[in-house]
Design an enzyme around this catalytic site. Sequence first.
Site, PDB file in Angstrom:
ATOM      1  N   ARG A  54      31.023  34.885  40.297  1.00 56.48           N
ATOM      2  CA  ARG A  54      31.496  34.821  41.688  1.00 56.48           C
ATOM      3  C   ARG A  54      31.907  36.163  42.249  1.00 56.48           C
ATOM      4  O   ARG A  54      31.522  36.542  43.355  1.00 56.48           O
ATOM      5  CB  ARG A  54      32.719  33.881  41.804  1.00 56.48           C
ATOM      6  N   THR A  55      32.739  36.890  41.529  1.00 55.66           N
ATOM      7  CA  THR A  55      33.342  38.080  42.137  1.00 55.66           C
ATOM      8  C   THR A  55      32.277  39.143  42.410  1.00 55.66           C
ATOM      9  O   THR A  55      32.194  39.680  43.513  1.00 55.66           O
ATOM     10  CB  THR A  55      34.456  38.633  41.236  1.00 55.66           C
ATOM     11  N   LYS A  84      29.343  54.990  25.108  1.00 50.30           N
ATOM     12  CA  LYS A  84      29.287  56.257  24.345  1.00 50.30           C
ATOM     13  C   LYS A  84      30.663  56.901  24.263  1.00 50.30           C
ATOM     14  O   LYS A  84      30.780  58.062  23.868  1.00 50.30           O
ATOM     15  CB  LYS A  84      28.316  57.221  25.024  1.00 50.30           C
ATOM     16  N   ARG A 105      35.879  45.715  37.789  1.00 50.49           N
ATOM     17  CA  ARG A 105      36.483  44.714  36.890  1.00 50.49           C
ATOM     18  C   ARG A 105      36.549  45.331  35.514  1.00 50.49           C
ATOM     19  O   ARG A 105      35.565  45.890  35.022  1.00 50.49           O
ATOM     20  CB  ARG A 105      35.662  43.433  36.849  1.00 50.49           C
ATOM     21  N   HIS A 133      44.219  39.837  39.854  1.00 51.58           N
ATOM     22  CA  HIS A 133      42.899  39.663  40.468  1.00 51.58           C
ATOM     23  C   HIS A 133      43.169  39.498  41.967  1.00 51.58           C
ATOM     24  O   HIS A 133      43.051  38.391  42.515  1.00 51.58           O
ATOM     25  CB  HIS A 133      42.233  38.426  39.863  1.00 51.58           C
TER      26      HIS A 133
HETATM   27  N1   CP Z   1      36.906  33.540  39.918  1.00 50.97           N
HETATM   28  C1   CP Z   1      36.262  34.551  39.296  1.00 50.97           C
HETATM   29  O1   CP Z   1      36.788  35.677  39.170  1.00 50.97           O
HETATM   30  O2   CP Z   1      35.013  34.215  38.856  1.00 50.97           O
HETATM   31  P1   CP Z   1      34.018  35.210  38.090  1.00 50.97           P
HETATM   32  O3   CP Z   1      34.651  35.542  36.753  1.00 50.97           O
HETATM   33  O4   CP Z   1      32.731  34.445  37.976  1.00 50.97           O
HETATM   34  O5   CP Z   1      33.883  36.454  38.923  1.00 50.97           O
END
Ligand code: CP
Length: 307
Positions: A54-55, A84, A105, A133
């Site tokens: 999703r993100t 590396k 991320r 998040h």
């Molecule tokens: N909700 C969420 O962060 O989903 P993903 O891990 O698929 O990005």
Amino acid sequence: VEPQHVIDARAFDRATLEELFLQAEALEKLPAADRSALLTGKIIATLFFEPSTRTRLSFESAILRLGGGVISAASAKEFSSASKGETIEDTVRIVSEYADLIVLRHFESGAGARAASVSTVPVVSAGDGPDQHPTQALLDLFTMKRELGHIDGLRIALVGDLANGRTVRSLAYLLANYRDVKLVFVAPEVVRMKRDVAEFLTRHGVSFAEESDLEKAAREVDVIYQTRIQKERFGERLEDYERATGRYVINADVLGAMKRASIVMHPLPRNDEIRPEVDLDPRAAYFRQAKNGVLIRMALLVKLLRD
Ligand code: CP
């Protein structure tokens, strides 16, 4: 001018949140041809050191809908030069010369702040280990407002892995901007909400309580925010994972206890903590919630790259 980073949900005030929600709704109504001129000539890098559906894809969809370009390292732990031994600081120093904004991320808490400390362009956290998040919390609040019409006064049950769930931490921080919100924590003993979040809520006058009976909580709240037990965060402690998983499940009994005008949310992905039959109930808001991610991320990108 210092770049404006999005690393910590505690940096958002109510006025900024409301502005983002209005912008997201305005972008939804804007003709596609007008929308696709908003980020012309901008390049955004998506660096993902942990898996995502999703993100990453909603950010990339938002960028493309706004007319921007994307460069991406989708499995950066394995396929960037991090494999590396390159530090996150060096990676971000370089990528910030290639892009106008970085969506990051990472599996380590604090990586977002380390990236921001060396970046010449905005860094937007897309998940920072088990810590936060923030853009998920933005879309979560936006969903509550769209589904229920308001955020002030909501009763919200946060359910599942409250110790490792970064979405619930950021969500709790954002909710502190609203009046008369009441939180109920429903978590297995081994993954209870951490003390730092509880202390933050106390300092900001947000009332919260722990509850072990999910059906009792379901009768009282406007939102059930269910979360997955995050197996990947348990390491060697698989006994703790086994103690937590399957303890709180949204099923027909829980739906039966819920108010008619309430909703079930989940940041997704889910395992078995929401039974598939719940999907058919109109109160199941989690797929609409995921869809809202594109709108709120478009609004955020416009704010960071055009304002
Ligand atoms: N909700 C969420 O962060 O989903 P993903 O891990 O698929 O990005």
